[in-house]
Design a protein around this motif. Structure first.
Motif, PDB file in Angstrom:
ATOM      1  N   LYS A 429       0.797  -1.228   0.000  1.00 36.09           N
ATOM      2  CA  LYS A 429       0.000   0.000   0.000  1.00 36.09           C
ATOM      3  C   LYS A 429       0.827   1.274   0.000  1.00 36.09           C
ATOM      4  O   LYS A 429       0.490   2.246  -0.681  1.00 36.09           O
ATOM      5  CB  LYS A 429      -0.946  -0.001   1.215  1.00 36.09           C
ATOM      6  CG  LYS A 429      -2.027  -1.061   1.140  1.00 36.09           C
ATOM      7  CD  LYS A 429      -2.971  -0.965   2.329  1.00 36.09           C
ATOM      8  CE  LYS A 429      -4.079  -1.999   2.217  1.00 36.09           C
ATOM      9  NZ  LYS A 429      -5.013  -1.932   3.384  1.00 36.09           N
ATOM     10  N   SER A 430       1.902   1.292   0.762  1.00 26.54           N
ATOM     11  CA  SER A 430       2.691   2.521   0.864  1.00 26.54           C
ATOM     12  C   SER A 430       4.144   2.199   1.164  1.00 26.54           C
ATOM     13  O   SER A 430       4.482   1.100   1.603  1.00 26.54           O
ATOM     14  CB  SER A 430       2.125   3.442   1.948  1.00 26.54           C
ATOM     15  OG  SER A 430       2.213   2.815   3.212  1.00 26.54           O
ATOM     16  N   ALA A 431       5.006   3.215   0.918  1.00 20.74           N
ATOM     17  CA  ALA A 431       6.437   3.052   1.169  1.00 20.74           C
ATOM     18  C   ALA A 431       7.020   4.375   1.642  1.00 20.74           C
ATOM     19  O   ALA A 431       6.498   5.452   1.333  1.00 20.74           O
ATOM     20  CB  ALA A 431       7.157   2.584  -0.093  1.00 20.74           C
ATOM     21  N   THR A 432       8.096   4.279   2.390  1.00 21.55           N
ATOM     22  CA  THR A 432       8.853   5.454   2.815  1.00 21.55           C
ATOM     23  C   THR A 432      10.331   5.171   2.586  1.00 21.55           C
ATOM     24  O   THR A 432      10.751   4.017   2.482  1.00 21.55           O
ATOM     25  CB  THR A 432       8.614   5.781   4.306  1.00 21.55           C
ATOM     26  OG1 THR A 432       9.006   4.646   5.096  1.00 21.55           O
ATOM     27  CG2 THR A 432       7.158   6.107   4.564  1.00 21.55           C
ATOM     28  N   GLY A 433      11.119   6.256   2.531  1.00 18.43           N
ATOM     29  CA  GLY A 433      12.543   6.043   2.326  1.00 18.43           C
ATOM     30  C   GLY A 433      13.305   7.333   2.224  1.00 18.43           C
ATOM     31  O   GLY A 433      12.794   8.416   2.536  1.00 18.43           O
ATOM     32  N   ASP A 434      14.543   7.222   1.772  1.00 17.56           N
ATOM     33  CA  ASP A 434      15.393   8.398   1.624  1.00 17.56           C
ATOM     34  C   ASP A 434      16.180   8.288   0.333  1.00 17.56           C
ATOM     35  O   ASP A 434      16.316   7.205  -0.258  1.00 17.56           O
ATOM     36  CB  ASP A 434      16.330   8.541   2.828  1.00 17.56           C
ATOM     37  CG  ASP A 434      17.159   7.301   3.073  1.00 17.56           C
ATOM     38  OD1 ASP A 434      18.088   7.046   2.286  1.00 17.56           O
ATOM     39  OD2 ASP A 434      16.880   6.562   4.048  1.00 17.56           O
ATOM     40  N   MET A 435      16.715   9.422  -0.112  1.00 19.00           N
ATOM     41  CA  MET A 435      17.469   9.473  -1.363  1.00 19.00           C
ATOM     42  C   MET A 435      18.571  10.525  -1.244  1.00 19.00           C
ATOM     43  O   MET A 435      18.365  11.597  -0.659  1.00 19.00           O
ATOM     44  CB  MET A 435      16.557   9.818  -2.535  1.00 19.00           C
ATOM     45  CG  MET A 435      17.305  10.015  -3.859  1.00 19.00           C
ATOM     46  SD  MET A 435      16.212  10.458  -5.217  1.00 19.00           S
ATOM     47  CE  MET A 435      15.527   8.861  -5.563  1.00 19.00           C
ATOM     48  N   LYS A 436      19.738  10.217  -1.800  1.00 19.50           N
ATOM     49  CA  LYS A 436      20.833  11.169  -1.923  1.00 19.50           C
ATOM     50  C   LYS A 436      21.124  11.368  -3.400  1.00 19.50           C
ATOM     51  O   LYS A 436      21.221  10.395  -4.150  1.00 19.50           O
ATOM     52  CB  LYS A 436      22.080  10.656  -1.203  1.00 19.50           C
ATOM     53  CG  LYS A 436      21.912  10.541   0.306  1.00 19.50           C
ATOM     54  CD  LYS A 436      23.178  10.015   0.966  1.00 19.50           C
ATOM     55  CE  LYS A 436      22.980   9.891   2.476  1.00 19.50           C
ATOM     56  NZ  LYS A 436      24.212   9.376   3.154  1.00 19.50           N
ATOM     57  N   LEU A 437      21.286  12.630  -3.803  1.00 19.57           N
ATOM     58  CA  LEU A 437      21.408  12.933  -5.229  1.00 19.57           C
ATOM     59  C   LEU A 437      22.455  14.013  -5.440  1.00 19.57           C
ATOM     60  O   LEU A 437      22.459  15.042  -4.754  1.00 19.57           O
ATOM     61  CB  LEU A 437      20.052  13.402  -5.769  1.00 19.57           C
ATOM     62  CG  LEU A 437      19.889  13.556  -7.265  1.00 19.57           C
ATOM     63  CD1 LEU A 437      19.979  12.200  -7.958  1.00 19.57           C
ATOM     64  CD2 LEU A 437      18.541  14.207  -7.585  1.00 19.57           C
ATOM     65  N   ILE A 438      23.372  13.777  -6.370  1.00 24.30           N
ATOM     66  CA  ILE A 438      24.345  14.785  -6.796  1.00 24.30           C
ATOM     67  C   ILE A 438      24.136  15.023  -8.277  1.00 24.30           C
ATOM     68  O   ILE A 438      24.222  14.086  -9.082  1.00 24.30           O
ATOM     69  CB  ILE A 438      25.798  14.340  -6.539  1.00 24.30           C
ATOM     70  CG1 ILE A 438      26.029  14.058  -5.059  1.00 24.30           C
ATOM     71  CG2 ILE A 438      26.772  15.384  -7.052  1.00 24.30           C
ATOM     72  CD1 ILE A 438      27.404  13.494  -4.750  1.00 24.30           C
TER      73      ILE A 438
END
Length: 507
Positions: A429-438
């Motif tokens: 149903k749902s998801a959470t998380g993190d991201m690093k971007l350059i």
């Protein structure tokens, strides 16, 4: 002289008597076999050209045999039986033979006549009293096909070069199961296999070889029946058009069984090598609004039991095309030289406290230029389809990004992404998380409908909200939240997670 005559007469009498016994025995055996065939095949037609039986060699042969009923036709150029245990049959009505060889059998099953027959077959199995034991079974140059009675197109076909089995037995117990016989060992070589997967695709295998506990498929192909343009006219809603080639597909320590009508497939290791998968989807077709299950649920609810300890994928190329506008052409996403490992694919023992988690590790080149690694795990036994997925992408140019963005989204990027890392966890149903971007001097151009000319006004507005102040800094976004669209696949779900993280980084 009289004594010699008596000796000759005595020997001749014995020989004549012995000959009479042999001839009479052969005739008796032939009669019993004919009677047995007639009694066993009352509901079918069975014909043959010649039947020969020898009491001395304990052998039986049939030429040009034809069996026919409503569901099946079986023909054979020759059937040879050696080492018939006559005493066992006469004493206990059981059939035991040393070897059975069938030359050029052809089996045709009519699938539209099978329904409703299973219960009858089961009742017959309960009433069978005789047992059959074949110490060695050999089939040479055979074929097997399934089709509808009035159809020109076969649903399944396989040419069997050779099949050898040992310790084949049939009794009341085996007849009650889905596989009506037991065996000790099996060796198989097939030089072709065809299966009609659905109305849009056929499956072909050039060679199948089973030796001991190894099962190998050589050049397995899934071919579309229509061109890309014709395909969209055959489907009622969006569907993927597959064109797939698996050059080597090998199960190691392979085992299978059929118990209580339940099929089980087990293997310590599956190796897939040198393969290409091409997928095409026309987004102009009406959406398929049915709910799409997660992969864990698909495996959990398979109609058979499966246990694959390890799957190794080597040198796999995947290309996905998506057509949104005929003027702009199809957007493309590709994964080159993909190597991967998958551990613990199983739907057996899901109630166990130590049920293993499925783990997938992948290394590939995204769009043919950027190194991408992915680690993905999920719990097949989880009713909510819990999963976690993380990955890292290094150095993707704007040219690589635009192969998909420009045709599919009518947007053109400038400047590349130096590095992207993501980590998401969720359920169905749902998801959470993190991201690093350059990223470096990242800008976008919104294009006109033709996909070529720049829409200056919209591009200017878009770039006003793209954050370019920290072009060399690492942008980190946490607590990225995504709701899953239940009518879309897992890959759409993953894309929405990454897109949401990217938007938070760019804006």
């Amino acid at each position: 002289m009289k004594k010699r005559f008596k000796i000759v007469l005595g020997v001749s009498s014995v020989l004549l008597m012995f000959l009479a016994i042999i001839i009479g025995g052969n005739l008796f055996i032939e009669h019993k076999i004919k009677t047995l065939l007639e009694e066993s095949l009352k509901k079918a037609t069975f014909n043959y050209k010649d039947l020969n039986a020898s009491m001395l060699s304990r052998s039986v042969s049939l030429n040009k045999a034809v069996y026919r009923d409503e569901e099946v036709i079986i023909t054979a150029r020759e059937v040879r039986i050696e080492g018939v245990d006559i005493l066992e049959y006469l004493s206990n009505k059981n059939v035991e033979v040393t070897s059975l060889e069938i030359i050029k059998p052809e089996v045709t099953i009519f699938t539209d006549a099978i329904s409703g027959k299973e219960e009858d077959s089961l009742e017959e199995g309960r009433s069978v009293k005789q047992q059959l034991l074949i110490k060695s079974l050999k089939i040479v140059d055979g074929s097997f096909k399934m089709t509808k009675e009035n159809s020109l197109k076969e649903q399944f076909f396989s040419r069997i070069t050779s099949l050898e089995m040992s310790g084949v037995s049939v009794d009341r117990k085996s007849l009650k199961t889905g596989l009506p016989f037991d065996y000790e060992s099996l060796q198989l070589v097939s030089d072709s296999l065809f299966f009609n997967l659905n109305e849009e695709h056929d499956l072909f295998v050039e060679k199948i070889e089973m030796q001991g506990d190894s099962l190998n498929f050589g050049k397995l192909r899934i071919k579309p029946l229509y061109s890309k343009q014709e395909f969209q006219q055959q489907i009622p809603y969006e569907k993927d058009r597959f064109n797939l080639i698996l050059n080597e597909f090998t199960f190691h320590s392979f085992n299978w069984n059929l118990k209580n009508d339940s099929l089980s497939l087990l293997s310590d290791k599956l190796v897939i090598e040198d393969s290409d998968i091409k997928i095409y989807r026309d987004k102009r077709i009406e959406d398929d609004t049915r709910r799409k299950p997660m992969y864990s649920k698909m495996i959990r609810e398979l109609p058979f039991k499966l246990k694959l300890d390890t799957v190794k994928v080597r040198n796999l190329n995947v290309e996905y095309e998506e057509l949104v506008s005929a003027k702009r052409g199809a957007g493309k996403v590709s994964f080159k030289n993909l190597d991967g490992s998958i551990y613990n694919i199983t739907n057996m023992g899901m109630d166990a406290n130590d049920f293993p988690e499925t783990v997938i590790d992948v290394k590939t080149q995204f769009m043919g230029e950027a190194n991408l690694t992915v680690n993905w795990n999920f719990d097949i036994s989880s009713a909510v389809d819990a999963f976690a997925i993380s990955g890292q992408l290094d150095n993707i140019s704007s040219e690589g990004i635009n192969k998909f963005l420009q045709p599919a989204l009518n947007v053109k990027a400038q400047g590349g992404i130096n590095n992207m890392r993501f980590n998401f966890a969720g359920d169905n149903k749902s998801a959470t998380g993190d991201m690093k971007l350059i990223y470096n001097d990242f800008k976008v151009e919104v294009l006109r409908e033709d996909g070529k000319e720049k829409n200056k006004l919209l591009s200017a507005l878009a770039n006003l909200i793209v954050n370019n102040k920290a072009t060399s800094a690492e942008k980190e976004q946490r607590d990225i939240k995504t709701q899953r669209d239940q009518t879309r696949s897992f890959w759409n779900y993953l894309w929405k997670n990454i897109r949401n993280g990217a938007l938070k980084s760019f804006i």
